[in-house]
Write an enzyme that holds these catalytic residues in place. Sequence first.
Site, short mmCIF file in Angstrom:
data_model
loop_
_atom_site.label_atom_id
_atom_site.label_comp_id
_atom_site.label_asym_id
_atom_site.label_seq_id
_atom_site.Cartn_x
_atom_site.Cartn_y
_atom_site.Cartn_z
N GLY A 11 46.76 38.88 43.60
CA GLY A 11 47.86 38.78 42.64
C GLY A 11 47.32 38.76 41.21
N VAL A 23 33.59 40.26 30.33
CA VAL A 23 32.53 40.78 31.21
C VAL A 23 31.91 42.03 30.57
CG1 VAL A 23 32.09 41.90 33.45
CG2 VAL A 23 33.52 39.85 33.34
N VAL A 24 32.78 42.94 30.13
CA VAL A 24 32.30 44.21 29.58
C VAL A 24 31.49 43.98 28.31
CG1 VAL A 24 33.04 46.42 28.57
CG2 VAL A 24 34.15 45.55 30.64
N ARG A 72 46.03 44.15 47.17
CA ARG A 72 45.59 43.34 48.30
C ARG A 72 45.17 44.36 49.35
NH1 ARG A 72 47.42 38.26 46.79
NH2 ARG A 72 49.47 38.16 45.82
N ASP A 103 41.64 33.06 45.95
CA ASP A 103 40.78 32.71 47.10
C ASP A 103 40.53 33.88 48.05
OD1 ASP A 103 43.40 32.64 47.92
OD2 ASP A 103 43.22 30.79 49.07
N SER A 105 40.28 36.99 47.22
CA SER A 105 39.28 37.83 46.53
C SER A 105 37.90 37.20 46.63
CB SER A 105 39.65 37.98 45.05
OG SER A 105 41.01 38.31 44.93
N THR A 125 44.05 33.23 39.06
CA THR A 125 45.29 33.13 39.84
C THR A 125 46.20 32.11 39.17
OG1 THR A 125 46.28 32.28 41.90
CG2 THR A 125 44.07 31.53 41.43
N ASP A 127 48.00 30.18 40.70
CA ASP A 127 48.23 29.06 41.62
C ASP A 127 47.38 27.82 41.33
OD1 ASP A 127 49.87 30.91 42.79
OD2 ASP A 127 48.63 31.23 44.57
N ASP A 129 44.59 27.03 42.60
CA ASP A 129 44.29 26.45 43.91
C ASP A 129 42.85 26.70 44.37
OD1 ASP A 129 44.51 29.16 44.24
OD2 ASP A 129 45.71 29.06 46.07
N GLY A 170 53.21 29.52 43.94
CA GLY A 170 52.04 28.66 44.16
C GLY A 170 51.52 28.78 45.58
N ARG A 171 52.03 29.74 46.32
CA ARG A 171 51.65 29.94 47.73
C ARG A 171 51.60 28.60 48.44
NH1 ARG A 171 49.37 34.78 49.51
NH2 ARG A 171 48.55 35.18 47.44
N GLU A 187 63.86 15.63 38.14
CA GLU A 187 64.19 14.44 38.94
C GLU A 187 63.33 14.36 40.19
OE1 GLU A 187 66.51 16.02 37.33
OE2 GLU A 187 66.99 14.24 36.15
N LYS A 213 74.44 10.84 34.70
CA LYS A 213 73.52 11.93 34.32
C LYS A 213 74.26 13.25 34.30
CE LYS A 213 69.03 12.29 34.98
NZ LYS A 213 68.14 13.15 35.49
N HIS A 215 72.96 16.32 34.36
CA HIS A 215 72.41 17.39 35.19
C HIS A 215 71.20 16.87 35.96
CE1 HIS A 215 69.88 17.70 31.53
NE2 HIS A 215 68.96 17.70 32.47
N ILE A 250 58.35 36.70 37.51
CA ILE A 250 58.34 36.45 36.06
C ILE A 250 57.16 35.53 35.72
CG2 ILE A 250 59.88 34.44 36.15
CD1 ILE A 250 61.12 35.30 33.58
O1 F6P Z 1 48.65 34.07 44.41
C1 F6P Z 1 49.56 34.35 43.41
C2 F6P Z 1 50.95 34.50 43.97
O2 F6P Z 1 51.82 34.78 42.90
C3 F6P Z 1 51.45 33.30 44.77
O3 F6P Z 1 51.91 32.27 43.94
C4 F6P Z 1 52.53 33.96 45.60
O4 F6P Z 1 52.72 33.25 46.80
C5 F6P Z 1 51.96 35.32 45.88
O5 F6P Z 1 51.00 35.57 44.88
C6 F6P Z 1 52.98 36.44 45.89
O6 F6P Z 1 52.32 37.60 46.25
P1 F6P Z 1 52.94 39.05 46.07
O7 F6P Z 1 52.99 39.36 44.59
O8 F6P Z 1 51.99 39.94 46.79
O9 F6P Z 1 54.31 39.01 46.66
#
Ligand code: F6P
Length: 319
Positions: A11, A23-24, A72, A103, A105, A125, A127, A129, A170-171, A187, A213, A215, A250
Amino acid sequence: MKRIGVLTSGGDSPGMNAAIRAVVRKAIFHGLEVYGVKYGYAGLISGDIEKLEIGDVGDIIHRGGTKLYTARCEEFKTPEGRQEAVNQLNALGIEGLVVIGGDGSFRGAEKLTDLGFPTIGVPGTIDNDIPGTDYTIGFDTALNTVINAIDKIRDTATSHERTYVIEVMGRNAGDLALWAGLADGAETIVIPEEQYDMESIFKRLKRGHDRGKKHSIIIVAEGVGSGPEFGEKIKEATNLETRVTVLGHIQRGGSPTGFDRVLASRLGAKAVELLIDGEQGRMVGIRNNKVIHKAITEALSEKHEIDRDMYVLSQELSI
Ligand code: F6P
């Protein structure tokens, strides 16, 4: 080392372009040649590889997405696919590779190292993670995108006195949900790393409503379940007017924040230094604002953890 390659995989995340640029430019600064591999590991197998010069990475530091495109790639998961990738690199005289991605990759980078090809991973990423770094490139931008979106939703939530369920990416990791939830005073934050109980979510919502409250905002990490399903359950159990927003892709786009640009520049440059120093199978990362590196295998064997104190704090502040 005279010639290196760079690719982005999995992603995309905001800041990947800044990492490619680093890098370049760092490589050229040290007298190396750099080749850009398009479409991640897929381009490695098909040989979609071209030389990059200083000007090729101009005017991209502020752009989201990745100039090298990404994918991917299932074929790279096979031994034949990986061998073909190494053949392509050898044919071009490329002696080291920088892999920018998450991860999945990194697992690919680990396999290339197992085949004797020097590879360094740069964590990119949204995420956040990847064990071995406090932050991944793109997380901060995605967090701010989520915050901006929730701020807008909050306006309409208040006007209509509604409950909003917001599903964030966030997978299997809850970082984006947790940080956005704390930043936005949600909340309830529902993340894969922490137990939750629907009954107490309902009670919390009703208590807030009875207290006047205007909302409620509930943030659900995609790894826990679908936002629309949560919304249905809440509507049924509480009778509160409930709406659901799935933020979706987004969160992956947009111009990187200053934090992500700086992080990407530091990590991309460090990856090149490691290749020059003869290192392989390492990932770069940031710990306490210092650039560090560690074995990819070690990082992948660790479990990603959220900051539990932050989770507890988010609950204390949303009573
Ligand atoms: O790893 C980044 C991510 O955006 C995750 O948060 C999400 O689960 C996944 O990729 C979505 O993957 P794709 O864009 O292939 O649907």
